[in-house]
Design an enzyme around this catalytic site. Sequence first.
Site, PDB file in Angstrom:
ATOM      1  N   ARG A 117      -0.526   3.282  -5.744  1.00  0.00           N
ATOM      2  CA  ARG A 117      -0.582   1.819  -4.884  1.00  0.00           C
ATOM      3  C   ARG A 117      -2.208   1.786  -4.786  1.00  0.00           C
ATOM      4  NH1 ARG A 117      -3.697   4.238  -1.680  1.00  0.00           N
ATOM      5  NH2 ARG A 117      -3.738   2.073  -0.666  1.00  0.00           N
ATOM      6  N   GLY A 118      -2.591   0.380  -4.088  1.00  0.00           N
ATOM      7  CA  GLY A 118      -4.068   0.319  -3.914  1.00  0.00           C
ATOM      8  C   GLY A 118      -4.078  -0.558  -5.216  1.00  0.00           C
ATOM      9  N   ALA A 119      -4.881  -1.893  -4.900  1.00  0.00           N
ATOM     10  CA  ALA A 119      -5.141  -2.944  -5.851  1.00  0.00           C
ATOM     11  C   ALA A 119      -5.534  -2.611  -7.355  1.00  0.00           C
ATOM     12  CB  ALA A 119      -5.967  -4.062  -5.272  1.00  0.00           C
ATOM     13  N   ARG A 128       4.760  -5.908  -7.871  1.00  0.00           N
ATOM     14  CA  ARG A 128       3.991  -6.105  -6.778  1.00  0.00           C
ATOM     15  C   ARG A 128       3.446  -7.296  -6.739  1.00  0.00           C
ATOM     16  NH1 ARG A 128       1.333  -1.698  -3.063  1.00  0.00           N
ATOM     17  NH2 ARG A 128       2.137  -2.840  -1.437  1.00  0.00           N
ATOM     18  N   GLN A 174      -1.124   4.605   5.075  1.00  0.00           N
ATOM     19  CA  GLN A 174      -1.884   4.968   4.191  1.00  0.00           C
ATOM     20  C   GLN A 174      -3.324   5.631   4.566  1.00  0.00           C
ATOM     21  OE1 GLN A 174      -0.346   2.117   4.172  1.00  0.00           O
ATOM     22  NE2 GLN A 174       0.107   1.189   2.303  1.00  0.00           N
ATOM     23  N   ASP A 208      -6.978  -7.269  -1.713  1.00  0.00           N
ATOM     24  CA  ASP A 208      -6.009  -7.302  -2.627  1.00  0.00           C
ATOM     25  C   ASP A 208      -6.405  -8.469  -3.501  1.00  0.00           C
ATOM     26  OD1 ASP A 208      -4.617  -5.350  -0.718  1.00  0.00           O
ATOM     27  OD2 ASP A 208      -3.690  -5.079  -2.415  1.00  0.00           O
ATOM     28  N   ASN A 214      -5.565  -8.322   2.362  1.00  0.00           N
ATOM     29  CA  ASN A 214      -5.631  -7.048   2.508  1.00  0.00           C
ATOM     30  C   ASN A 214      -4.551  -6.347   3.326  1.00  0.00           C
ATOM     31  OD1 ASN A 214      -6.989  -4.664   1.754  1.00  0.00           O
ATOM     32  ND2 ASN A 214      -7.617  -4.272   3.783  1.00  0.00           N
ATOM     33  N   LYS A 215      -4.413  -5.090   3.463  1.00  0.00           N
ATOM     34  CA  LYS A 215      -3.443  -4.424   4.407  1.00  0.00           C
ATOM     35  C   LYS A 215      -3.097  -5.066   5.578  1.00  0.00           C
ATOM     36  CE  LYS A 215      -1.188  -2.181   3.021  1.00  0.00           C
ATOM     37  NZ  LYS A 215       0.016  -2.478   2.480  1.00  0.00           N
TER      38      LYS A 215
HETATM   39  O1  MRU Z   1       0.236  -1.675   0.161  1.00  0.00           O
HETATM   40  P1  MRU Z   1      -0.880  -0.903  -0.459  1.00  0.00           P
HETATM   41  O2  MRU Z   1      -1.080   0.635   0.017  1.00  0.00           O
HETATM   42  O3  MRU Z   1      -1.070  -1.002  -2.038  1.00  0.00           O
HETATM   43  O4  MRU Z   1      -2.401  -1.738   0.200  1.00  0.00           O
HETATM   44  C1  MRU Z   1      -3.467  -1.394  -0.358  1.00  0.00           C
HETATM   45  C2  MRU Z   1      -4.601  -2.115   0.311  1.00  0.00           C
HETATM   46  O5  MRU Z   1      -4.215  -3.039   0.932  1.00  0.00           O
HETATM   47  C3  MRU Z   1      -6.004  -1.909  -0.032  1.00  0.00           C
HETATM   48  O6  MRU Z   1      -6.827  -1.967   0.859  1.00  0.00           O
HETATM   49  C4  MRU Z   1      -6.532  -2.594  -1.189  1.00  0.00           C
HETATM   50  O7  MRU Z   1      -5.416  -2.653  -2.254  1.00  0.00           O
HETATM   51  C5  MRU Z   1      -7.808  -2.264  -1.696  1.00  0.00           C
HETATM   52  S1  MRU Z   1      -7.683  -0.668  -2.481  1.00  0.00           S
HETATM   53  C6  MRU Z   1      -9.102  -0.599  -3.121  1.00  0.00           C
END
Ligand code: MRU
Length: 348
Positions: free
Chosen positions: A50-52, A93, A196, A237, A247-248
């Site tokens: 996970r993570g963009a 996603r 996370q 994201d 973002n999250k």
């Molecule tokens: O649901 P996730 O864990 O994929 O969400 C991740 C985030 O929101 C991060 O802040 C974002 O992807 C940036 S990661 C460098």
Amino acid sequence: MAASDQVRALRWDGAALQVLDQRLLPAEERWLIARDATETARVIHDMAVRGAPAIGLAGAYGLVMAARALADADADAWTAGLAAAVALLNAARPTAVNLAAALHHLERIARQGVPGDWRALEQAAQALWDEDLAANRRMGELGSDCLPPGTRVLTHCNTGSLATAGLGTALGVVRTAWTGQRLAAVYATESRPWLQGARLTSWELNRDGIPVNLIVDSAAAFFMARGAIDWVIVGADRITANGDVANKIGTYALAVAARHHGLRFMVVAPSTTVDLAMACGADIPIEFRGPEEILRVSGRSATEPLLAAPNPVFDVTPAGLIDVLVTEKGVLERPDAAGLAALMARAC
Ligand code: MRU
């Protein structure tokens, strides 16, 4: 690999994609293997990775495997098969634009090249990896330079090596600023419901020997009001043309609280997260995940059965609440449409 950046979320072994299963961290370090596009879409959807930027890279290698399976196809079947794999991977996603951007980049390369040449896509995926790592290193320096010595930072979610090709975006700034002796304290939110921050960011920072204060999400404004935090630093994201940032979930509340308390708010993201084709944050597709992420904690029911537990996993922070946007192309104060367009037009 730098001593302070030992973690990797993915490994391409030339035949399959190895994925460090982030659902099990920090209790267990187990590597999964995705052998084709379908398995890659599943590890992205189920959040083993996970993570963009990391899901963009995983998606790219998923497409490489789809291309390899089409190596002997004729031109029409090659094009149609790749389009189907792009659709499958892209649906895993919806919110982070990095996934779509990586897939369409590779698809363009396939269209310009020789049908069946999956090695060209493998090279392109490796180049995306190298570019993301280089972007993170540059952003680490640029973001760190914004922070005076003695800064106390709060970060949200996980934006580290686990979420990228390595080092991280917001966490890359934290790492670089720590190494440069600019930080007096680091706060990390738990980042409910998936944790996370509690499970991943704390794990990464601990491995680097960076002391971290883990707080529940709802304690952030408390610590701001006590004067314990100077900067909030988060990833993204998707950043739309007007500078709005997805973002999250919880990022928006942090930005509102930071502005209320007169703190500075920094977003750190590579240019691959900027979506100039999307006008504003209201257009961003926000992912909702299942209620069980809220209703169950550590595998156990945490509440009475409820009728509903809506679970948006991202929110949108309006550009007006952002003080500084850091990309590998440079630093933009108070991002807006004109500033973002000019920044994106810059060469690195
Ligand atoms: O649901 P996730 O864990 O994929 O969400 C991740 C985030 O929101 C991060 O802040 C974002 O992807 C940036 S990661 C460098």
